[in-house]
Enzyme design. Structure first.
Site, short mmCIF file in Angstrom:
data_model
loop_
_atom_site.label_atom_id
_atom_site.label_comp_id
_atom_site.label_asym_id
_atom_site.label_seq_id
_atom_site.Cartn_x
_atom_site.Cartn_y
_atom_site.Cartn_z
CB SER A 1 -7.59 4.23 2.74
OG SER A 1 -6.83 3.64 3.79
CB SER B 1 -8.22 1.59 5.72
OG SER B 1 -8.76 2.87 5.85
CE LYS C 1 -3.73 2.22 2.65
NZ LYS C 1 -4.60 2.12 3.84
#
Length: 494
Positions: free
Chosen positions: A176, A200, A100
């Protein structure tokens, strides 16, 4: 037609085993996943940065390292050696992974934080978790998309735009960690890292039909700098996103463990694989349809209840329970906004101190939703935060009360199916996700695929366990996976 299996359909566990035993090279594995990325990512938009030359170089090095351990001639198939251990070759040796683009720092690789302000920023160090994954033999093939500083539950930014769910491309991948979940669902990698401040990891896992694990707070170290102390009011933790429970256990076994650079990490040893074969009959399962207050839609509820009933069908004890926190939705929202928005305001302040960039004074390159969130966070004071503490404590106690009697608490992950690719549910959309209460409590929580609605939209099931009992969350998830395998989802998205 070739009878060779699709390398990108293999799990990380299978890949590592085949590479270890000479049935596949790390270079073959990385090549296949990079090709898959080239085929799928134009539609899905999961990757911000692809590290193709570096990944191929690392794969070549992994193959050479493996050859150095062999006692055979190159033309002979490698014998499986019982004496081999992870000390010989790491448990993820040659396995492609993605990071990420928020928290997953890798020295020398572009790291944007999902923000156009940092579109050209290059990481100067490697995060502790990434270092552990690479030391275990994993090969990083790229960085995945995230909204600016991970501030919301959908993945879209001014760097590369929105990320789509491979299961339902008309939908956003969720956020996210949307790029990571989409990359895993599309077969671009078998494992990707995520981070979770309000759901997330779990939101995109539900939106993309994959498995996402938010470990117990403090179990996976986070050596972020320049501030190492800003993660406890609203717990933030890193965790794995995978297609199988076994792969999540494998990744967690590498990622977890105390680290001297994280003042919040805890000296607790976990054995993620220890209960994966545990029979369903040993489980006592609690089911809350809505955590008493969330407006879960009928199509989501129907899929979730079918999944919950699979535990009972397999022999587990399943009871519907109340989670008696004692609050209405409005009261919980009044408490979560200060804890989350002040965390984003803190991020903005630390960013200004460390880089000289004051996002509060910028309009270009900063999403309106992030600016509004920071402004709201700035408006709260210590007294406002203090008033949230009894609410958070009551929620914690209510979850603890359930887990004193049950091995796991099950809930929907989302109150409705995901949102449109370009849709923004808004910064007040707390009713959409049943995830954020567990960022107050710090419990380990997974989101597992529960199935599809009649319209083909993926639905997630949350599995909550006692603190530091992540192994039981994984074990309960394994029961669900055995009873309702979800690997067919990835055939549908291929």
């Amino acid at each position: 037609m070739s009878s060779e299996p699709d390398v990108t359909a293999l799990s990380a566990t299978e890949l590592a085993d085949k590479i270890r035993h000479g049935e596949l090279t790390a270079t073959d594995a990385v090549d296949a996943h990079l090709e898959r990325l080239r085929e799928r990512d134009e539609e899905i938009n999961a990757f911000v940065t692809v590290c193709e030359p570096e990944a191929l170089e690392a794969a070549t090095g992994a193959d050479r390292a493996l050859e150095a351990t062999e006692t055979r001639t190159p033309s002979e198939p490698r014998e499986r050696m019982e004496h081999e251990t992870d000390e010989d070759i790491g448990p993820l040796h040659g396995v492609p992974i993605a990071l990420k683009d928020l928290g997953g720092l890798k020295e020398g690789v572009r790291h944007t934080f999902g923000s156009a302000l940092f579109a050209d920023h290059v990481a100067e160090r490697t995060a502790a978790v990434v270092q552990r994954l690479e030391e275990a033999g994993a090969v990083v093939i790229g960085k995945t998309n995230t909204p600016a500083f991970g501030h919301k539950g959908t993945t879209v930014n001014d760097v590369i735009g929105p990320t789509a769910s491979p299961i339902a491309p008309e939908l956003n991948a969720g956020g996210s960690s949307g790029g990571s979940a989409a990359a895993v669902a599309a077969g671009m990698v078998p494992v990707a890292t995520g981070s979770d401040a309000g759901g997330s990891i779990r939101i995109p896992a539900a939106c993309c039909g994959v498995y996402g694990l938010k470990p117990t707070f403090g179990l996976v170290p986070d050596d972020r700098r320049p501030s190492a102390f800003g993660r406890s009011t609203h717990h933030v933790t890193m965790g794995p996103i995978t297609r199988s429970v076994e792969d999540a256990a494998l990744a967690l076994s590498v990622m977890a463990g105390p680290h001297p650079d994280d003042p919040r990490s805890v000296p607790v040893d976990v054995e993620p694989h220890s209960g994966l074969e545990r029979p369903a009959s040993e489980f006592r399962i609690a089911y809350s349809p809505d955590l008493e207050v969330f407006p879960v839609e009928d199509d989501v509820q129907a899929v979730v209840e079918d999944a919950v009933q699979s535990f009972a069908a397999a022999g587990a004890t399943v009871d519907e329970v109340r989670v008696d926190h004692g609050y209405g939705m409005d009261e919980l929202c009044e408490a979560v906004e200060p804890t989350f928005t002040t965390a984003m305001a803190r991020t903005a302040t630390i960013l200004e101190e460390s880089t000289g960039i004051d996002v509060r004074e910028l309009e270009d390159g900063v999403p309106d939703s992030l600016l509004e969130m920071i402004r709201r966070g700035d408006a709260y004071d210590l007294a406002d935060l203090a008033r949230t503490e009894p609410v958070r404590t009551d929620v914690f106690d209510a979850v603890q009360d359930v887990l004193e009697e049950y091995d796991a608490l099950l809930t929907p992950t989302l109150s409705r199916v995901g949102v449109g690719l370009h849709e923004d549910p808004g910064i007040d959309a707390w009713e959409w996700t049943l995830t954020w209460p567990f960022n107050w409590t710090g419990h380990p929580v997974a989101s597992a695929p529960a199935g599809l609605t009649d319209r083909g939209r993926p639905v997630g099931l949350q599995l909550v366990g006692s603190r530091f009992d992540d192994a039981t969350v994984l074990a309960a998830s394994a029961v669900l996976e055995r009873e309702r395998p979800w690997d067919w989802l990835y055939d549908e998205s291929a």
